[in-house]
Design a protein around this motif. Structure first.
Motif, PDB file in Angstrom:
ATOM      1  N   ARG A  37       1.241   0.442  11.404  1.00 45.99           N
ATOM      2  CA  ARG A  37      -0.105  -0.009  11.236  1.00 45.99           C
ATOM      3  C   ARG A  37      -0.788  -0.019  12.669  1.00 45.99           C
ATOM      4  O   ARG A  37      -2.100  -0.106  12.753  1.00 45.99           O
ATOM      5  CB  ARG A  37      -0.302  -1.432  10.755  1.00 45.99           C
ATOM      6  CG  ARG A  37       0.010  -1.455   9.223  1.00 45.99           C
ATOM      7  CD  ARG A  37      -0.194  -2.892   8.573  1.00 45.99           C
ATOM      8  NE  ARG A  37       0.096  -2.814   7.176  1.00 45.99           N
ATOM      9  CZ  ARG A  37      -0.784  -2.460   6.334  1.00 45.99           C
ATOM     10  NH1 ARG A  37      -2.174  -1.991   6.697  1.00 45.99           N
ATOM     11  NH2 ARG A  37      -0.909  -2.536   5.140  1.00 45.99           N
ATOM     12  N   SER A  38      -0.171  -0.080  13.714  1.00 47.31           N
ATOM     13  CA  SER A  38      -0.789  -0.264  15.005  1.00 47.31           C
ATOM     14  C   SER A  38      -0.122   0.971  16.076  1.00 47.31           C
ATOM     15  O   SER A  38      -0.529   0.977  17.204  1.00 47.31           O
ATOM     16  CB  SER A  38      -0.655  -1.655  15.658  1.00 47.31           C
ATOM     17  OG  SER A  38       0.685  -2.258  15.693  1.00 47.31           O
ATOM     18  N   ALA A  39       0.727   1.697  15.580  1.00 48.66           N
ATOM     19  CA  ALA A  39       1.508   2.512  16.433  1.00 48.66           C
ATOM     20  C   ALA A  39       0.762   3.681  17.100  1.00 48.66           C
ATOM     21  O   ALA A  39      -0.390   4.042  16.979  1.00 48.66           O
ATOM     22  CB  ALA A  39       2.617   3.175  15.779  1.00 48.66           C
ATOM     23  N   VAL A  40       1.022   3.837  18.627  1.00 44.00           N
ATOM     24  CA  VAL A  40       0.577   5.150  19.294  1.00 44.00           C
ATOM     25  C   VAL A  40       1.795   5.942  19.057  1.00 44.00           C
ATOM     26  O   VAL A  40       2.995   5.713  19.482  1.00 44.00           O
ATOM     27  CB  VAL A  40       0.607   4.844  20.896  1.00 44.00           C
ATOM     28  CG1 VAL A  40       0.100   5.804  21.373  1.00 44.00           C
ATOM     29  CG2 VAL A  40      -0.399   3.802  20.824  1.00 44.00           C
ATOM     30  N   ILE A  41       1.380   7.122  18.326  1.00 41.21           N
ATOM     31  CA  ILE A  41       2.494   8.327  18.072  1.00 41.21           C
ATOM     32  C   ILE A  41       2.200   9.429  18.540  1.00 41.21           C
ATOM     33  O   ILE A  41       0.924   9.932  18.716  1.00 41.21           O
ATOM     34  CB  ILE A  41       2.429   8.445  16.366  1.00 41.21           C
ATOM     35  CG1 ILE A  41       2.830   7.346  15.773  1.00 41.21           C
ATOM     36  CG2 ILE A  41       3.354   9.388  16.105  1.00 41.21           C
ATOM     37  CD1 ILE A  41       2.662   6.964  14.198  1.00 41.21           C
ATOM     38  N   TYR A  42       3.228   9.963  19.234  1.00 39.78           N
ATOM     39  CA  TYR A  42       2.878  11.130  20.437  1.00 39.78           C
ATOM     40  C   TYR A  42       3.623  12.341  19.618  1.00 39.78           C
ATOM     41  O   TYR A  42       4.645  12.510  19.324  1.00 39.78           O
ATOM     42  CB  TYR A  42       3.715  10.742  21.523  1.00 39.78           C
ATOM     43  CG  TYR A  42       3.617  12.008  22.656  1.00 39.78           C
ATOM     44  CD1 TYR A  42       2.728  11.641  23.624  1.00 39.78           C
ATOM     45  CD2 TYR A  42       4.328  12.923  22.854  1.00 39.78           C
ATOM     46  CE1 TYR A  42       3.006  12.603  24.681  1.00 39.78           C
ATOM     47  CE2 TYR A  42       4.486  13.887  23.840  1.00 39.78           C
ATOM     48  CZ  TYR A  42       3.532  13.701  24.823  1.00 39.78           C
ATOM     49  OH  TYR A  42       3.506  14.471  25.908  1.00 39.78           O
ATOM     50  N   GLN A  43       2.656  13.418  19.461  1.00 41.07           N
ATOM     51  CA  GLN A  43       3.074  14.764  18.768  1.00 41.07           C
ATOM     52  C   GLN A  43       3.726  15.547  19.768  1.00 41.07           C
ATOM     53  O   GLN A  43       3.286  15.937  20.735  1.00 41.07           O
ATOM     54  CB  GLN A  43       1.895  15.310  18.237  1.00 41.07           C
ATOM     55  CG  GLN A  43       2.285  16.717  17.314  1.00 41.07           C
ATOM     56  CD  GLN A  43       0.915  17.443  17.107  1.00 41.07           C
ATOM     57  OE1 GLN A  43      -0.262  17.148  17.333  1.00 41.07           O
ATOM     58  NE2 GLN A  43       1.481  18.649  16.687  1.00 41.07           N
ATOM     59  N   VAL A  44       4.883  15.891  19.635  1.00 44.57           N
ATOM     60  CA  VAL A  44       6.037  16.828  20.126  1.00 44.57           C
ATOM     61  C   VAL A  44       5.740  18.117  19.466  1.00 44.57           C
ATOM     62  O   VAL A  44       5.942  18.476  18.178  1.00 44.57           O
ATOM     63  CB  VAL A  44       7.202  16.493  20.561  1.00 44.57           C
ATOM     64  CG1 VAL A  44       8.083  17.381  20.945  1.00 44.57           C
ATOM     65  CG2 VAL A  44       7.519  15.016  21.288  1.00 44.57           C
TER      66      VAL A  44
ATOM     67  N   ALA B 238     -14.514   0.664   6.383  1.00 39.50           N
ATOM     68  CA  ALA B 238     -14.950   0.654   4.784  1.00 39.50           C
ATOM     69  C   ALA B 238     -14.081   1.311   3.884  1.00 39.50           C
ATOM     70  O   ALA B 238     -13.469   0.413   2.731  1.00 39.50           O
ATOM     71  CB  ALA B 238     -16.158   1.016   4.553  1.00 39.50           C
ATOM     72  N   ALA B 239     -13.394   2.529   3.942  1.00 39.39           N
ATOM     73  CA  ALA B 239     -12.851   3.058   3.051  1.00 39.39           C
ATOM     74  C   ALA B 239     -11.101   2.567   3.297  1.00 39.39           C
ATOM     75  O   ALA B 239     -10.655   2.307   2.183  1.00 39.39           O
ATOM     76  CB  ALA B 239     -12.511   4.561   3.697  1.00 39.39           C
ATOM     77  N   PHE B 240     -10.718   2.769   4.330  1.00 43.92           N
ATOM     78  CA  PHE B 240      -9.335   2.210   4.474  1.00 43.92           C
ATOM     79  C   PHE B 240      -9.113   0.856   4.383  1.00 43.92           C
ATOM     80  O   PHE B 240      -7.917   0.499   3.598  1.00 43.92           O
ATOM     81  CB  PHE B 240      -8.775   2.677   5.947  1.00 43.92           C
ATOM     82  CG  PHE B 240      -8.613   4.136   5.966  1.00 43.92           C
ATOM     83  CD1 PHE B 240      -7.999   4.942   5.075  1.00 43.92           C
ATOM     84  CD2 PHE B 240      -9.453   4.746   7.124  1.00 43.92           C
ATOM     85  CE1 PHE B 240      -7.789   6.376   5.391  1.00 43.92           C
ATOM     86  CE2 PHE B 240      -9.477   6.174   6.880  1.00 43.92           C
ATOM     87  CZ  PHE B 240      -8.528   6.807   6.354  1.00 43.92           C
ATOM     88  N   ASP B 241     -10.071  -0.059   4.661  1.00 38.68           N
ATOM     89  CA  ASP B 241      -9.757  -1.428   4.516  1.00 38.68           C
ATOM     90  C   ASP B 241      -9.580  -1.768   2.993  1.00 38.68           C
ATOM     91  O   ASP B 241      -9.178  -2.583   2.460  1.00 38.68           O
ATOM     92  CB  ASP B 241     -10.928  -2.244   5.120  1.00 38.68           C
ATOM     93  CG  ASP B 241     -10.603  -2.505   6.638  1.00 38.68           C
ATOM     94  OD1 ASP B 241      -9.438  -2.174   7.182  1.00 38.68           O
ATOM     95  OD2 ASP B 241     -11.565  -2.982   7.197  1.00 38.68           O
ATOM     96  N   SER B 242     -10.537  -0.989   2.069  1.00 45.38           N
ATOM     97  CA  SER B 242     -10.690  -1.432   0.774  1.00 45.38           C
ATOM     98  C   SER B 242      -9.217  -0.949   0.026  1.00 45.38           C
ATOM     99  O   SER B 242      -9.233  -1.663  -1.195  1.00 45.38           O
ATOM    100  CB  SER B 242     -11.627  -0.268   0.274  1.00 45.38           C
ATOM    101  OG  SER B 242     -11.212   1.165   0.007  1.00 45.38           O
ATOM    102  N   VAL B 243      -8.195  -0.502   0.426  1.00 44.02           N
ATOM    103  CA  VAL B 243      -6.898  -0.061  -0.086  1.00 44.02           C
ATOM    104  C   VAL B 243      -6.029  -0.887   0.979  1.00 44.02           C
ATOM    105  O   VAL B 243      -4.719  -0.675   0.569  1.00 44.02           O
ATOM    106  CB  VAL B 243      -6.626   1.350  -0.321  1.00 44.02           C
ATOM    107  CG1 VAL B 243      -7.727   2.032  -1.319  1.00 44.02           C
ATOM    108  CG2 VAL B 243      -6.610   2.125   1.157  1.00 44.02           C
ATOM    109  N   GLY B 244      -6.356  -1.606   2.054  1.00 49.24           N
ATOM    110  CA  GLY B 244      -5.390  -2.243   2.767  1.00 49.24           C
ATOM    111  C   GLY B 244      -4.386  -1.387   3.734  1.00 49.24           C
ATOM    112  O   GLY B 244      -3.439  -1.509   3.976  1.00 49.24           O
ATOM    113  N   ALA B 245      -4.922  -0.243   4.079  1.00 48.24           N
ATOM    114  CA  ALA B 245      -4.346   0.864   4.990  1.00 48.24           C
ATOM    115  C   ALA B 245      -4.913   0.777   6.206  1.00 48.24           C
ATOM    116  O   ALA B 245      -6.041   0.407   6.167  1.00 48.24           O
ATOM    117  CB  ALA B 245      -4.300   2.074   4.223  1.00 48.24           C
ATOM    118  N   PRO B 246      -4.225   1.075   7.464  1.00 46.21           N
ATOM    119  CA  PRO B 246      -4.674   1.222   8.878  1.00 46.21           C
ATOM    120  C   PRO B 246      -5.691   2.584   8.678  1.00 46.21           C
ATOM    121  O   PRO B 246      -5.148   3.726   8.252  1.00 46.21           O
ATOM    122  CB  PRO B 246      -3.526   1.080   9.511  1.00 46.21           C
ATOM    123  CG  PRO B 246      -2.461   1.702   8.587  1.00 46.21           C
ATOM    124  CD  PRO B 246      -2.865   1.339   7.358  1.00 46.21           C
TER     125      PRO B 246
END
Length: 564
Positions: free
Chosen positions: A25-32, A332-340
């Motif tokens: 939900r809060s990660a910093v993800i690095y594309q290799v 508005a969109a992502f909060d409505s389904v509980g997603a980050p």
């Protein structure tokens, strides 16, 4: 300070802080991008041992996870997005033992590992497709793909009017074993990438086994390529408006027959159950290019994907009105389904934002690229804007994806000559679109140690680096105050320390207007200056700045974090 508010279609966002500790939900993800990250054997192509040897550098950056672009067995006609064996490593990159060693070392360093999964299509060299070609029309083997008879008196015309995203028709006619012209097969991308038939239960079962194969090897999840393309309308009808092939959902209109089909959601619910059956919060992110965002949110309902890429944000023209509306729409969109929400500024398919923001190149996700005959970016201006954009974005609640090399401030390779081009887009459009190679050039690790600046010891590279890459080498930036690398490292550390990824959000109205945009997250004021004149700042403690000198004013193109 801006005085004129901008209009927003969506109500101004007020996002509540999350109480969840789920890492994704809060990660910093690095594309290799494996072929361009680090090369251990000197053949000019990055590999898994090379990645393993540089994982400490990523841990130094402070990220939470890495996502690996395709490394599975492939003829490499589309840089690995044409998979010929989903349960093996391509020898270009090493072996399954090398993969296991990489995952083990990543976990030792506290890094999670996501791998790319390409389910819409296979390579034409996959055993499934070879068997389909050898089998008769209507056979179970051909049901793995979309084979159809052609139109016209002799079947000489494609079965429908669909177009390939790489240019040209989305159909190729095969030649039968006896030399006669045969059926056509569908490929929404290159002709070497036949689309799978996801209405076939055997295809679904095969991919469930593929998921378990990699989960059993310890991966922490998947980035799923083009999930919105997997379903096809029954009967494969013509597109009613071929100019809109690939366009997003329009309210009141049916979905295009090759995109956004409702049937895909059942597939992802099955995958989610598999991931949830494994320990350790395995996660799944969809590359679902679905608009508007309220429609995209259907892909991240609680029993489907954990995340999906927010392409609306990536496509944003980095102007305050559009950015404000995009952020409002996202919450508005992502909060409505509980997603980050996820936030991203660069990836392997778009012009690097350090160059993109130094010119006007249209919609980033068009994947057109910048060639030597195009107007060239102002890379100094682009880097300043990119640093400001990055600091602004890292302060938003949700998860952020970084693309390898952006932490060095790398510009796009915009002078790459035609003989080096490898992107199918370049060839299928006869060079009209130069494609994505300019964002995929090998990384410079150590200035001047070889022609590839430490990518390897031999100087060989599958794409050549521009001369300017030397000055961006990682060894010239690590520990250097004010470098782009140290800006990223400091901002990521502060983001974690201040809980911004899990944080709250509301607009700072006094900084919302035509020349600035500001918001508050967990008591931190974040302001970006879009104008041409400095902005006066309140007398608060500066926690981070995209350029170090603020002196009570925020210069154009800069971002600052202030403690309220």
């Amino acid at each position: 300070m801006a005085t004129q508010p901008v209009e927003a279609t969506f109500p101004d966002a007020k996002h509540r802080a999350s109480t969840s500790t789920q890492w994704w939900r809060s990660a910093v993800i690095y594309q290799v991008y494996p072929r361009s990250f680090a090369d251990s054997n000197g053949d000019g192509i990055g590999d898994l041992p090379g990645i393993t040897s540089r994982l400490e550098a990523l841990a130094y950056l402070g990220i939470d996870a890495i996502w690996l672009s395709p490394f599975m067995r492939s003829p490499q006609k589309d840089a690995g997005y044409d998979v010929s064996d989903y349960q093996d490593v391509d020898p270009l990159f090493g072996s399954l033992d090398d993969f296991d060693a990489m995952v083990a070392r990543a976990h030792e360093l506290g890094l999670r590992v996501l791998v790319d999964l390409v389910p819409n299509h296979t390579s034409d060299q996959h055993a499934w497709f070879k068997l389909a070609l050898e089998s008769a029309p209507g056979s179970p083997q051909r049901q793995f793909y979309h084979f159809k008879d052609g139109r016209g008196p002799n079947g000489e015309l494609p079965p429908n009017n669909w177009l390939s995203m790489f240019g040209g028709p989305a159909w190729t006619r095969i030649t039968n074993p006896d030399g006669t012209a045969g059926q056509w097969y569908c490929h929404l991308f290159d002709s070497s990438q036949p689309d799978l038939n996801w209405e076939n239960p055997e295809v679904r079962q095969a991919f469930e086994e593929i998921l378990r194969f990699w989960l059993n090897r310890g991966v922490d999840g998947f980035r799923v390529d083009q999930p919105h393309a997997m379903g096809k309308a029954a009967g494969l009808p013509d597109h009613p408006d071929i100019e809109r092939a690939g366009a997003g959902f329009i309210e009141g209109e049916p979905s295009p027959p090759m995109w956004f089909q409702e049937s895909v959601h059942e597939i992802f619910r099955g995958w989610r159950k598999i991931l949830d059956s494994y320990p350790g919060e395995r996660a799944m992110c969809g590359e679902a290019y679905v608009l508007p965002l309220e429609f995209m949110a259907l892909w991240v309902r609680p029993d489907e994907f954990h995340q999906t890429f927010n392409f609306r944000y990536l496509d944003c023209d980095w102007q305050p009105a559009m950015l404000r509306q995009t952020i409002n729409e996202s919450f508005a969109a992502f909060d409505s389904v509980g997603a980050p929400s996820t936030w991203v500024l660069s990836n392997h398919d778009v012009v690097r934002h350090a160059s993109r923001l130094g010119g006007d190149y249209g919609r980033p996700t068009a994947s057109n690229g910048i060639g030597p005959d195009d107007p060239q970016p102002d890379n100094e201006l682009g880097l300043r804007r990119a640093r400001g954009a990055t600091l602004f974005t890292l302060a938003l609640p949700g998860s952020m994806y970084l693309y390898q090399g952006e932490e060095l401030g790398l510009p796009e390779h915009t002078s790459l000559e035609p003989q080096y081009r490898q992107d199918p887009t370049f060839f299928r459009t006869k060079g009209i679109r130069v494609g994505r190679d300019g964002a995929r050039v090998p990384l410079p690790w150590q200035a001047g140690t070889s022609a590839t600046n430490g990518f390897n010891d031999t100087g060989a590279g599958w794409l050549p680096q521009p001369d300017v890459y030397r000055q961006y080498s990682r060894d010239l930036q690590q520990g250097v105050t004010g470098s782009t690398l140290e800006l990223y490292r400091t901002a990521i550390a502060l983001r974690n320390q201040l809980g911004l990824g899990h944080g709250s959000f509301e607009w700072a109205e006094e900084f919302v207007g035509e020349t600035s945009l500001g918001f508050i997250n967990n008591g931190i004021l974040v302001v970006h200056n879009f104008g041409s004149e400095p902005i006066a700042l309140p007398s608060k403690k500066v926690l981070a700045a995209s350029f170090t000198e603020t002196d009570g004013k925020l210069e154009p193109n800069d971002t600052v974090w202030l403690r309220l």
